[in-house]
Structures are given as structure tokens and as C-alpha cells.
Scaffold this active site. Structure first.
Site, PDB file in Angstrom:
ATOM      1  N   GLY A 147       0.657  -1.636   0.450  1.00  0.00           N
ATOM      2  CA  GLY A 147      -0.444  -0.036  -0.129  1.00  0.00           C
ATOM      3  C   GLY A 147       1.026   1.212   0.098  1.00  0.00           C
TER       4      GLY A 147
ATOM      5  CD  GLN B 252       3.586   5.766   2.918  1.00  0.00           C
ATOM      6  OE1 GLN B 252       2.303   5.498   1.850  1.00  0.00           O
ATOM      7  NE2 GLN B 252       4.264   5.444   3.157  1.00  0.00           N
TER       8      GLN B 252
ATOM      9  CB  CYS C 140       4.976   2.123   7.684  1.00  0.00           C
ATOM     10  SG  CYS C 140       4.534   4.163   6.668  1.00  0.00           S
ATOM     11  CG  LEU C 141       6.391   1.199   1.510  1.00  0.00           C
ATOM     12  CD1 LEU C 141       5.786   1.488   0.227  1.00  0.00           C
ATOM     13  CD2 LEU C 141       7.203   0.049   1.336  1.00  0.00           C
TER      14      LEU C 141
ATOM     15  CG  HIS D 233      -0.977   1.312   7.224  1.00  0.00           C
ATOM     16  ND1 HIS D 233       0.003   1.518   7.915  1.00  0.00           N
ATOM     17  CD2 HIS D 233      -0.136   2.177   6.562  1.00  0.00           C
ATOM     18  CE1 HIS D 233       1.243   1.431   7.720  1.00  0.00           C
ATOM     19  NE2 HIS D 233       1.123   2.608   7.178  1.00  0.00           N
ATOM     20  CD  GLU D 234      -0.480   2.978   2.796  1.00  0.00           C
ATOM     21  OE1 GLU D 234      -0.604   3.843   2.634  1.00  0.00           O
ATOM     22  OE2 GLU D 234      -0.212   2.222   3.096  1.00  0.00           O
TER      23      GLU D 234
ATOM     24  CG  HIS E  11       0.635   7.288   5.744  1.00  0.00           C
ATOM     25  ND1 HIS E  11       1.434   7.687   5.828  1.00  0.00           N
ATOM     26  CD2 HIS E  11       0.828   5.789   5.569  1.00  0.00           C
ATOM     27  CE1 HIS E  11       2.355   6.880   6.400  1.00  0.00           C
ATOM     28  NE2 HIS E  11       1.640   5.510   5.445  1.00  0.00           N
TER      29      HIS E  11
HETATM   30 ZN    ZN Z   1       3.237   3.450   5.839  1.00  0.00          ZN
END
Ligand code: ZN
Length: 170
Positions: A46, A51, A93-94, A135-136, A139
Site C-alpha cells: 500500500g 508518502q 510502513c514504507l 493504514h493508508e 497517512h
Molecule cells: Zn505507511
């Protein structure tokens, strides 16, 4: 299409509240494609637009990990219902490479969003997909994984992230 650099914590941009999108134009469509490319390249399941430095309410997900056509693109996603039953999952998380924390979230959610063709969609998601979408969407509101853990753990993770940043810029 392009693979773009992913912003890492503790960059303050990750705390910005992303803007609602009023119309889906060329720019948004290209951004969604770039997000897809960037997500697969990471590799991740995701990604939110913020991001990659664009504070617009857009997310992409793909929990299949294998089939490059099963991704879902969401514009202005909004959770309109969530189950009382929760699930505990280890999340990464990226923007926080190599950090994993256990997060409790509703097991099932109903989401309103528009797709890249400006069609309004309401879908129900359960399990891992529901986790990623929550989660997204977090963000998009500037909420991060570290907000879900104790202050002590939060400080440890942030210290690691700062150290990582120092190493990569030296
Ligand atoms: Zn994340």
C-alpha cells in the site's frame, strides 16, 4: 510512469493532512500510476500520495503481492462503517523501513471512494486488506504507525529513523 522516492520519517511532510480532490484530471491519473509503480518497486502492499510528497487524498493498495493487475486505486477514501470486532496485526510502513509494530484495528470496514474514472464506489474490506486501507487512510490525516504504540517505543523507533537518515546522508 515513474518510480518515485518514498519520504521517510521523521520528515514533517508525513504529518500534513492531505487535501480532498475535487476532480480527477491527467495529473491525478499520472500520480496514481506513479504510486502503483512506486508501491510495486518498494515492494509494498500500500502507498499514500503524501508518502511521495503530494498531499492529496489518494491511496493505492495491492495485497496479492504477485499479480500486478490486482491493485485498487482510491481517491478521497472514507471509512463509513467499521466492525466492532477487531484484529491484531503486525504492520510495517514504507516510510519506516524495517520497523514493525502490532496494531489493533477493526476487522472489517466499509469504504466510500472514487476511482480514476470518477466513479463513486462503496466496498467492504475484511482482514489484511482492511488493515492496509486503514493504514493508508491514516497517512492522509497525518497519522503514523508510531502513534499506535507507547511513547517509549515511539521514541526508540524515531531514534532509529534519525540514525538511519544520518547514515544515508553522510
Ligand atoms: Zn505507511
Amino acid at each position: 510512469m515513474a518510480i518515485l522516492p518514498i519520504i521517510k520519517a521523521p520528515d514533517p511532510l508525513l504529518r500534513i493532512k492531505s487535501k480532498h480532490i475535487s476532480s480527477v484530471g491527467k495529473e491525478e491519473k499520472k500520480l496514481l500510476e506513479d504510486m502503483i509503480d512506486t508501491m510495486y518497486a518498494a515492494p509494498g502492499v500500500g502507498l499514500s500520495a503524501v508518502q511521495i510528497g503530494v498531499a492529496k487524498r489518494m491511496i493505492v493498495i495491492d495485497t496479492s503481492k504477485s499479480d500486478l493487475t490486482s491493485n485498487i486505486k482510491m481517491i478521497n477514501p472514507e471509512i463509513i462503517w467499521e466492525s466492532e470486532e477487531d484484529q491484531l496485526n503486525e504492520e510495517g510502513c514504507l516510510s519506516f523501513p524495517d520497523q514493525f509494530v502490532e496494531v489493533l484495528r477493526p476487522k472489517e470496514i466499509k469504504v466510500n471512494f472514487i476511482n480514476e474514472n470518477e466513479e463513486s464506489i462503496t466496498s467492504t474490506f475484511i482482514g489484511f486488506e482492511a488493515v492496509i486501507i486503514q493504514h493508508e487512510i491514516d497517512h492522509l490525516d497525518g497519522n503514523l504507525l508510531i502513534d499506535k504504540v507507547s511513547q517509549i517505543k515511539k521514541n526508540i523507533i524515531l531514534r532509529k529513523m534519525k540514525k538511519m537518515k544520518k547514515l544515508s546522508t553522510n
